[in-house]
Design an enzyme around this catalytic site. Structure first.
Site, short mmCIF file in Angstrom:
data_model
loop_
_atom_site.label_atom_id
_atom_site.label_comp_id
_atom_site.label_asym_id
_atom_site.label_seq_id
_atom_site.Cartn_x
_atom_site.Cartn_y
_atom_site.Cartn_z
N ARG A 61 0.82 -1.22 0.00
CA ARG A 61 0.00 0.00 0.00
C ARG A 61 0.84 1.27 0.00
O ARG A 61 0.39 2.32 -0.44
CB ARG A 61 -1.00 -0.03 1.15
CG ARG A 61 -2.08 -1.11 0.94
CD ARG A 61 -3.07 -1.18 2.07
NE ARG A 61 -2.48 -1.39 3.37
CZ ARG A 61 -2.26 -2.58 3.93
NH1 ARG A 61 -2.61 -3.67 3.30
NH2 ARG A 61 -1.72 -2.67 5.12
N GLU A 98 6.17 -9.15 15.11
CA GLU A 98 5.65 -9.61 16.40
C GLU A 98 5.87 -11.11 16.57
O GLU A 98 6.22 -11.58 17.64
CB GLU A 98 4.17 -9.26 16.50
CG GLU A 98 3.61 -9.50 17.88
CD GLU A 98 2.18 -9.00 18.03
OE1 GLU A 98 1.58 -9.29 19.07
OE2 GLU A 98 1.68 -8.33 17.10
#
Length: 178
Positions: A61, A98
């Site tokens: 994006r 993460e």
């Protein structure tokens, strides 16, 4: 259009991609011609004020917004890619997610030594990808001091993390939650 007008064009999808997440979907913003154009204008104004000589955006994006900002300003665009996507010799950086690791790569010949490059992306969450992109661009000789985003999720502290690494961070809007 104001940034408040633009914020109203972002759709919130609850429980995506998992329960408890409020996904901020830019599809409705980029599908709105006037909204997309205004968004690019706002980002280009900030990039111009930052002294941008080129714009970099992360796959995928960031390509939408970064390339449009670069075109609006008459500047070059530096795509920061996922591994194995460029047909030339690249430099890359591994960074922590993460749950795991990822990698970004660029064509180092796309950057001139000392060139002022502004990072543009759709959203800042934890800041890991943008931080890795800034480091990678700097490895290639870019002078990176600014990162611009359409959306900030301040509760995830990504903007703080980037500021701690010496970047000026600006977003057109923010949303609570994650």
């Amino acid at each position: 259009m104001t940034t408040d007008d633009l914020k109203r064009l972002v759709r919130t999808v609850p429980d995506f991609p998992s329960p408890g997440i409020l996904f901020r979907d830019i599809t409705t913003l980029i599908a709105h011609g006037e909204g997309l154009s205004a968004c690019i204008d706002h980002l280009a104004h900030k990039a111009r004020a930052a002294g941008a000589q080129a714009v970099a955006g992360m796959e995928a994006r960031g390509f939408i917004f970064g390339a449009a900002v670069a075109a609006r300003m008459g500047l070059g665009f530096i795509p920061v890619r996922k591994p194995g996507k460029l047909p030339v010799k690249t430099i890359g950086i591994d960074y922590a997610l993460e749950y795991g690791r990822d990698r970004l790569e660029i064509d180092p010949t796309a950057i001139r030594e000392g060139q002022r490059v502004v990072i543009v992306d759709d959203l800042i969450a934890t800041g890991g990808t943008a931080l890795a992109a800034a480091e990678l661009l700097r490895m290639a000789g870019a002078h990176v001091t600014h990162a611009l985003f359409v959306i900030d999720l301040p509760e995830l502290h990504g903007a703080e993390r980037l500021r701690g690494a010496g970047l000026t961070v600006e977003a057109l809007m923010d949303f609570p939650g994650h």
